[in-house]
Design a protein around this motif. Structure first.
Motif, short mmCIF file in Angstrom:
data_model
loop_
_atom_site.label_atom_id
_atom_site.label_comp_id
_atom_site.label_asym_id
_atom_site.label_seq_id
_atom_site.Cartn_x
_atom_site.Cartn_y
_atom_site.Cartn_z
N GLU A 158 0.82 -1.21 0.00
CA GLU A 158 0.00 0.00 0.00
C GLU A 158 0.85 1.26 0.00
N PHE A 159 1.98 1.23 0.70
CA PHE A 159 2.89 2.37 0.70
C PHE A 159 3.29 2.73 -0.74
N CYS A 160 3.63 1.72 -1.51
CA CYS A 160 4.03 1.93 -2.91
C CYS A 160 2.84 2.33 -3.78
N ALA A 161 1.70 1.68 -3.56
CA ALA A 161 0.51 1.94 -4.38
C ALA A 161 0.01 3.38 -4.21
N ASP A 162 0.13 3.92 -3.00
CA ASP A 162 -0.37 5.27 -2.73
C ASP A 162 0.42 6.35 -3.44
N ILE A 163 1.68 6.07 -3.75
CA ILE A 163 2.49 7.03 -4.49
C ILE A 163 1.90 7.23 -5.88
N MET A 164 1.36 6.16 -6.44
CA MET A 164 0.71 6.27 -7.76
C MET A 164 -0.67 6.88 -7.65
N TRP A 221 -1.37 7.98 3.30
CA TRP A 221 -0.71 6.80 3.90
C TRP A 221 -1.36 6.44 5.23
N CYS A 222 -1.66 7.47 6.02
CA CYS A 222 -2.28 7.23 7.34
C CYS A 222 -3.66 6.60 7.20
N ARG A 223 -4.34 6.92 6.10
CA ARG A 223 -5.66 6.31 5.85
C ARG A 223 -5.53 4.95 5.21
N GLN A 224 -4.75 4.87 4.14
CA GLN A 224 -4.74 3.67 3.31
C GLN A 224 -3.91 2.52 3.89
N ILE A 225 -2.80 2.81 4.54
CA ILE A 225 -1.97 1.71 5.04
C ILE A 225 -2.68 0.92 6.14
N PRO A 226 -3.23 1.59 7.19
CA PRO A 226 -4.01 0.81 8.17
C PRO A 226 -5.21 0.12 7.53
N TYR A 227 -5.86 0.83 6.60
CA TYR A 227 -7.01 0.27 5.89
C TYR A 227 -6.64 -1.03 5.18
N THR A 228 -5.54 -1.00 4.43
CA THR A 228 -5.14 -2.18 3.66
C THR A 228 -4.61 -3.28 4.57
N MET A 229 -3.91 -2.92 5.63
CA MET A 229 -3.44 -3.92 6.58
C MET A 229 -4.61 -4.69 7.18
N VAL A 230 -5.65 -3.96 7.55
CA VAL A 230 -6.85 -4.61 8.10
C VAL A 230 -7.59 -5.37 7.01
N LYS A 231 -7.68 -4.76 5.82
CA LYS A 231 -8.41 -5.36 4.71
C LYS A 231 -7.84 -6.73 4.33
N PHE A 232 -6.54 -6.80 4.14
CA PHE A 232 -5.93 -8.05 3.69
C PHE A 232 -5.76 -9.05 4.83
N THR A 233 -5.32 -8.57 5.98
CA THR A 233 -5.08 -9.49 7.09
C THR A 233 -6.38 -10.08 7.63
N SER A 234 -7.38 -9.23 7.83
CA SER A 234 -8.66 -9.75 8.33
C SER A 234 -9.31 -10.66 7.30
#
Length: 309
Positions: free
Chosen positions: A129-135, A181-194
């Motif tokens: 997600e860190f990389c994806a958000d740059i795009m 990043w503050c929005r999307q990284i926690p979001y994606t961490m929860v999205k994929f892990t959960s």
């Protein structure tokens, strides 16, 4: 990863495999985010100006009646391009980094991978997600400008990018990167892990093994797991989502990110961070479930196993 009931046409963890997963991410994210543009438009306007509409439905009605049917999809171009790029980096990157961390940190040992699988999911999704958000960030900046500026900021995404670049420089296209990043990284961490853990739990309670199930049955599990994961990640990431909209709309070029965040928080307070949560839960729950449905359907179609154990 469990074998798919279909015969594989691609070897796992090859360039072709990652290319296919990247394409699957584009197909899963670009169209789904684009379809909910009217909801996103109302959500962003309510975040910037609470009380503008009585409800989400009345907001769409008001825009349709006062601005025209086409205006309900304000920001569509930026949404499609931005989230297609983000989907490529997020899904393709997740598959790459999940294998990378499993191979390096766990040294490819199945028992170690199983024991530390949650940590691997969290690390892989955060890195991707860190990389994806740059795009995504430049197009997110244009989208928010389009959706929250009256009269319209620009007529299309390319005009918007050019307008911001010429007037404020390239830094303006990335002024929302930290809150993004503050929005999307926690979001994606929860999205994929959960999602991974929910799907794992569902399979553990079913009367047959995943390898014995049809592709349709596996995809149904993915859809269910995706919706439940969507509810969780929407809630976790919502305060940062509000700040992204506010910062992109209200930050002054002379302000630092910290000063802008402090000023905005001082104005809206803690409760203001939760404006539009109900519509976001509905929107993200629907988005996440259909993204996993599309992504795993695509994987099954090309002969790859669906995501999850």
């Amino acid at each position: 990863m469990t074998e798919s009931p279909k015969r594989r046409s691609l070897e796992l963890y090859t360039k072709e495999f990652y290319s296919a997963c990247t394409l699957g991410g584009i197909i899963a994210c670009g169209p789904t985010h684009s379809l909910v543009t009217p909801l996103d438009l109302v959500k962003c306007r309510l975040q910037v100006k609470p009380g503008l509409y009585k409800s989400n439905f009345s907001g769409i009605q008001s825009i349709f009646r006062n601005e025209g049917a086409g205006k309900t999809f304000t920001g569509l171009g930026a949404t499609f391009i931005g989230y297609s790029l983000q989907g490529a980096g997020k899904y393709g990157g997740y598959e790459y980094f999940k294998h990378f961390y499993s191979s390096t940190l766990c040294r490819g040992d199945p028992e170690t991978i199983h024991r530390w699988r949650t940590s691997v999911y969290l690390l892989a999704s955060a890195t991707a997600e860190f990389c994806a958000d740059i795009m995504l960030c430049p197009f997110e900046s244009v989208k928010v400008k389009q959706q929250t500026t009256m009269p319209p900021f620009c007529n299309n995404v390319f005009e918007g990018v050019n307008k911001i670049y010429k007037s404020e420089g390239i830094a303006a296209l990335y002024k929302g990167i930290v809150p993004l990043w503050c929005r999307q990284i926690p979001y994606t961490m929860v999205k994929f892990t959960s999602f991974e853990r929910i799907v794992e739990y569902i399979y553990s309670k079913l009367p047959m093994k995943k390898s014995e199930m049809s592709a349709l049955q596996q995809i149904s599990v993915s859809f269910t797991g995706g919706y439940l994961a969507g509810i969780l990640c929407a809630t976790v990431s919502h305060p940062a989502d509000v700040l992204v909209s506010k910062v992109n709309s209200e930050r002054k070029m002379t302000e630092s990110m910290m000063d802008a965040t402090k000023r905005i928080y001082g104005k809206i307070g803690f409760m203001g961070l939760w404006n539009g949560l109900t519509v976001r839960i509905f929107m993200i729950g629907t988005l996440t479930s259909f993204q996993w449905l599309i992504y795993d359907s695509f994987k099954a179609y090309i002969g790859l196993p669906t995501t999850g154990h």
